[in-house]
Structure formats: C-alpha cells, structure tokens
Design a protein around this motif. Structure first.
Motif, PDB file in Angstrom:
ATOM      1  N   PRO A  37     -49.594  46.238-100.187  1.00 47.94           N
ATOM      2  CA  PRO A  37     -48.433  46.645-100.177  1.00 47.94           C
ATOM      3  C   PRO A  37     -47.506  46.941-101.201  1.00 47.94           C
ATOM      4  O   PRO A  37     -45.959  47.170-100.264  1.00 47.94           O
ATOM      5  CB  PRO A  37     -48.629  45.038-101.236  1.00 47.94           C
ATOM      6  N   LEU A  74     -43.159  45.913-100.791  1.00 52.42           N
ATOM      7  CA  LEU A  74     -44.044  44.370-101.571  1.00 52.42           C
ATOM      8  C   LEU A  74     -44.615  44.244-102.616  1.00 52.42           C
ATOM      9  O   LEU A  74     -44.646  45.345-103.264  1.00 52.42           O
ATOM     10  CB  LEU A  74     -44.243  43.785 -99.889  1.00 52.42           C
ATOM     11  N   ASP A 117     -48.463  40.177-102.132  1.00 51.63           N
ATOM     12  CA  ASP A 117     -47.867  40.259-100.885  1.00 51.63           C
ATOM     13  C   ASP A 117     -48.922  40.453 -99.664  1.00 51.63           C
ATOM     14  O   ASP A 117     -49.604  40.955-100.560  1.00 51.63           O
ATOM     15  CB  ASP A 117     -46.020  39.810-100.576  1.00 51.63           C
ATOM     16  N   SER A 118     -49.659  40.000 -98.909  1.00 49.81           N
ATOM     17  CA  SER A 118     -50.345  39.976 -98.043  1.00 49.81           C
ATOM     18  C   SER A 118     -50.299  41.293 -97.249  1.00 49.81           C
ATOM     19  O   SER A 118     -49.038  40.695 -96.474  1.00 49.81           O
ATOM     20  CB  SER A 118     -51.188  38.929 -97.658  1.00 49.81           C
ATOM     21  N   THR A 119     -50.611  41.923 -96.751  1.00 52.64           N
ATOM     22  CA  THR A 119     -50.298  43.394 -95.417  1.00 52.64           C
ATOM     23  C   THR A 119     -51.689  42.564 -94.211  1.00 52.64           C
ATOM     24  O   THR A 119     -52.965  42.497 -94.436  1.00 52.64           O
ATOM     25  CB  THR A 119     -50.467  43.843 -96.261  1.00 52.64           C
TER      26      THR A 119
END
Length: 505
Positions: A140, A145, A149-151
């Motif tokens: 992230p 980000l 947060d997730s990617t």
C-alpha cells in the motif's frame, strides 16, 4: 494550453544537442589510450662464434638440410629425414599422432582461440529475447495508500527483445582483442615449440637406443671372444703349459664382459621404454628391433644469428607474450576513462495473454534500466592505478623473459656447434687410439703365445681395446644427438603447417 505546446518544443530542441553529444562520443571512439607496441631491441651478433663462416659448406656436404630463410612462410619440411633412416621417419610420424604432451598443447591452443573468439564478441552488440509473465503485489505504501489499505496482485505478460552495446571510446575493447590475439599466437608458437621438442626427443631417444645396441653388440662379441680364449686357456692348463692363475684371470674377464653386456641390455630396455612413451604407447606394446648405430656424418649450416629470432618457436612465443602484455596496459589505461553503454528494449506488455501482441500493448526503452549510459570513474581507492602498475610490471617481466630467451637460444646454438666441431676432432683422435690399441693387443697375443709376456699383459691390452671401442661407440652416439640438438636449437620444423584440426580459420 501553453504548457501543452511548450513540452514538444523542448523535446525537439534537445534532439540536436543529444545528436551532437552522440556524434562527439562516436568520434572519441577512435581515441585509444593504449601504448603502441614495438618489439624491444636485443643485441644480435653478426655471426655465431663457432660457425665456420669463412668456409661455407658445399651443397653435397650439407645433406638434405636447407638453411632456413628469415620468413615464416618458408617451409623447411621434415628435418629428421636428413639422417636417411626409414625407422626414424616412421617413429616421428607415430609420435606426432599419438604423443599426449602434444595433444595437451593442441588443447591449450584451442582454449586460447576460444578466448580470442570471446574477446572479439565484445565488438558487437548483444541481442536477447524474452517471454513470460510476472506476478506482483505492491505494498500500500508503494501506491501512496495508508498501511491498512489492501492491494490486489497483478499479472503482467511481457514479450520483448533487448540490445546492449559498448561504444569503444578509449580502446578498451580493441586492446582486449589485441591481447587475446597475441595470446592465441603465443599458444600456437608454444604448440610448435612442444612439437619441435617432441621431434628432437624422439630422434635423440632413438639414437640413444641405437648407441646401446652398438655397445651391446660390442660386449656380446667380446663375450664370444673371451669364451674362445677361455677354452684355449683351459686346454693349455690341462696340458700343464700354464698355471691356474691364468685360468682364473681368463674366467674373471669372461664374467666381467657378461656383466657389462647385461648392463647394456638393462639400459637399452629402459631407453626403449622411454621412446615408447614419447610415441604415446605403453612400453608393453612397443618393441624396437636391434639396429646398432653407425657413424653419422651430416653437416648443418647454422645461418645468421639474426634469422634465429624468426626460426625459434620459443622466441616467437616470448615475443607474443610481450605483445599481449602491452595490449593489457592499454586495457588498464582505458579504465581511467568513461565508458558508454547503449541499451534498448522493445516489445509488448499486457495484463492478459490474449492482448499481449495488440498494437496498443507495445512498449520500448532506450537507455539503461539501472544507472547511466555514460559512466565516469571518480574514486576507487587506487584500484585502477594498481591495475595499471601491475600491467606495466608484467610487460617489463615479459621483456626480460624475451631477451633471456634470445640469449639462451644463442647459447644453445653455440654449444651444439662447438660440440660438433670438437667431436669431429675427438673422433679422429679416437680412431687413431683405437687402431693403436688393437695393434698392441695383437702383438701381446703373439708374445703370450711365444711365452715372452704373462697373460696379465694380454688382459690389459684387451681391456684397452675394449675401452677404446666403447668410447668410439659413445662418441658416435654423442655426434648423432648433437646434430639433433643443433637442429632443435636452430628452430627446425618451425614452419611446418599445423594439422588441419588446428589450422586457424
């Protein structure tokens, strides 16, 4: 709208500058920094001290030997044929086909030529192609980000070709090729040196066996004569004409001759084994028929010392080592200057395999992926200077080795010329000594039969004859081996073409 129109103008304005820079760098490509190679001077005498320059040999006294010409293309052929010995001719051919030291030298020559091909490849660009997917999940933070947060992972298919090329600005590549070329030429000269040494070793070993054959024949004849003498002494002893002392002395001389004959047989067997190994055979697989040595009379013109520098393969090898070392000085100097590497890649990238070769998926890269195209070394703690100092020291060492090799070559020629000159006079004196001792022995036998001298005097006279005969055999062998040594010292066979599998393409 102004920024949109300004950027293309800046790009077009930068192109002439980049083109001018590139043109300047290409011009610099001809600015090699390596030192020009010049063969170091050596002191060369006008003539060999031991050569009879004031009375050149007529053609009919020179055998089949032809004086070498100072040109590498002059073919002198198979020098051992000047001895007119078919057995020796056959042995030389066998050795060149099967000797393992020669095979090893041939392999070293092939290695050097492979390294030359590797060095020459640097003159050309390298082109690679690749195809395949990469699976990647960026963090992230890498995408701007927050850490929580997730990617999502992504797949990228790539098919591309890449090109890399180093512009030889200051002659680094050219000097590397020059060094590899000289190394290959040195290996070829070393191969020829091993070949010449093998040819000479086979000839000298062959003459050693034949000399021992002559000595063995001499002692076997002596054993036969002493057996006959012992029978005569026994008859006279049985008749009461002589004492047992003469009988004991006759038996002692007979057994002494038998022991000497066995000694010659032992040395002959060992010499035959050594010759077998030179031929690439196990001693158990080789037998050479007895062939006693006869006197060999060949005269070999030495030529001029200046031509020796072009006839000896070891001198050629030492000179090529200097050339290689000189080129490596240029490589070390080039390390102080910038290097320009031009790289580029073009191909296709897509997240889906089915879209990989779409026109919209095309991609290209001009310039290095990592670093810069033009690199200039600034500080390395003295590493480049140490490399340059070492390269110069290696060159100085090779210069000294070259000059020493030349001096050694002159000495070897002078030694063999002196051997042949002195041996000629020595053999004349020895022939006179042998004739005198043989006459003395005949007189002693006559006087013993008449009873005017003791048998001890006869034994002493016979011993003298045998000793003189043995010396004559040894001198014949030394003359034959010295003739071979002179041919070797003169670089005989250097101009014989290489085998087809070693011929340079």
């Amino acid at each position: 709208m102004a920024p949109a129109t300004t950027r293309p103008l800046r790009v077009r304005a930068a192109l002439p500058k980049m083109s001018g820079l590139l043109a300047m760098l290409l011009i610099l490509a001809g600015c090699a920094v390596g030192p020009e190679y010049e063969r170091p001077s050596v002191t060369t005498p006008a003539a060999f001290k031991e050569a009879q320059a004031e009375s050149p040999l007529p053609a009919h006294e020179a055998g089949t030997w032809q004086a070498a010409q100072p040109a590498e293309q002059a073919l002198r052929g198979e020098w051992w044929k000047l001895f007119g010995d078919d057995t020796l001719n056959a042995l030389e051919q066998e050795a060149q086909q099967a000797n393992q030291n020669l095979q090893a030298a041939a392999a070293r020559l092939k290695q050097a030529r492979a390294l030359l091909g590797d060095a020459r490849s640097e003159r050309f660009p390298t082109v690679d192609a690749g195809f395949g997917p990469t699976r990647q999940r960026s963090s992230p933070a890498a995408q701007g980000l927050s850490d929580n947060d997730s990617t999502d992972p992504s797949t990228l298919w790539r098919a591309q070709a890449s090109v890399a090329y180093e512009v030889d600005l200051f002659g680094r590549v050219a000097s590397t090729v020059d060094a590899a070329t000289a190394d290959a030429q040195q290996s070829e000269a070393l191969y020829r040196s091993v070949l010449l040494a093998l040819q000479a070793d086979v000839a000298q070993a062959y003459f050693q066996v034949r000399e021992l054959d002559a000595g063995l024949r001499l002692y076997r004849q002596t054993v036969t004569l002493r057996e006959e003498t012992l029978q005569l002494i026994e008859r006279r002893y049985d008749a009461g004409d002589i004492s047992e002392l003469d009988l004991a002395r006759a038996r002692s001389e007979l057994e002494s001759a038998r022991a000497e004959a066995l000694g010659f047989e032992r040395r002959r067997t060992t010499a035959e084994h050594a010759l077998a190994v030179l031929l690439g055979k196990a001693p158990a697989d080789f037998n050479l028929a007895a062939q006693p040595l006869t006197r060999i009379a060949v005269n070999i013109p030495a030529g001029l010392p200046s031509t020796l520098l072009e006839r000896r393969p070891d001198i050629a090898a030492a000179e090529r080592a200097m050339a290689a070392a000189n080129a490596r000085v240029g490589v070390a100097k080039a390390a102080f200057f910038p290097r320009l590497n031009i790289t580029g890649a073009a191909g296709f990238e897509s997240s889906e395999l089915g879209n990989l070769f779409e026109w919209s998926s095309r991609t290209f890269l001009l310039g290095p992926i990592v670093g810069a195209a033009l690199s200039l070394p600034i500080f390395d703690g003295g590493r480049r200077q140490a490399g340059l100092d070492r390269a110069r020291a290696v060159y100085e060492e090779d210069v000294a080795n070259y000059r020493q090799t030349v001096l050694t070559a002159f000495r070897e020629v002078e030694d063999n010329l002196a051997n042949l000159r002195i041996l000629s006079s020595q053999m004349s004196a020895q022939d006179a000594a042998l004739q005198a001792s043989a006459r003395a022995a005949r007189i002693s036998h006559t006087q013993y039969k008449e009873g005017s001298i003791s048998y001890l005097d006869v034994i002493e006279a016979d011993r003298t004859v045998l000793a003189q005969q043995r010396v004559s055999v040894q001198l014949d062998g030394e003359r034959a081996r010295s003739a071979v040594g002179l041919v070797r010292a003169l670089g005989g066979g250097w101009d014989v073409p290489l085998p087809a599998e070693l011929a340079f393409e």
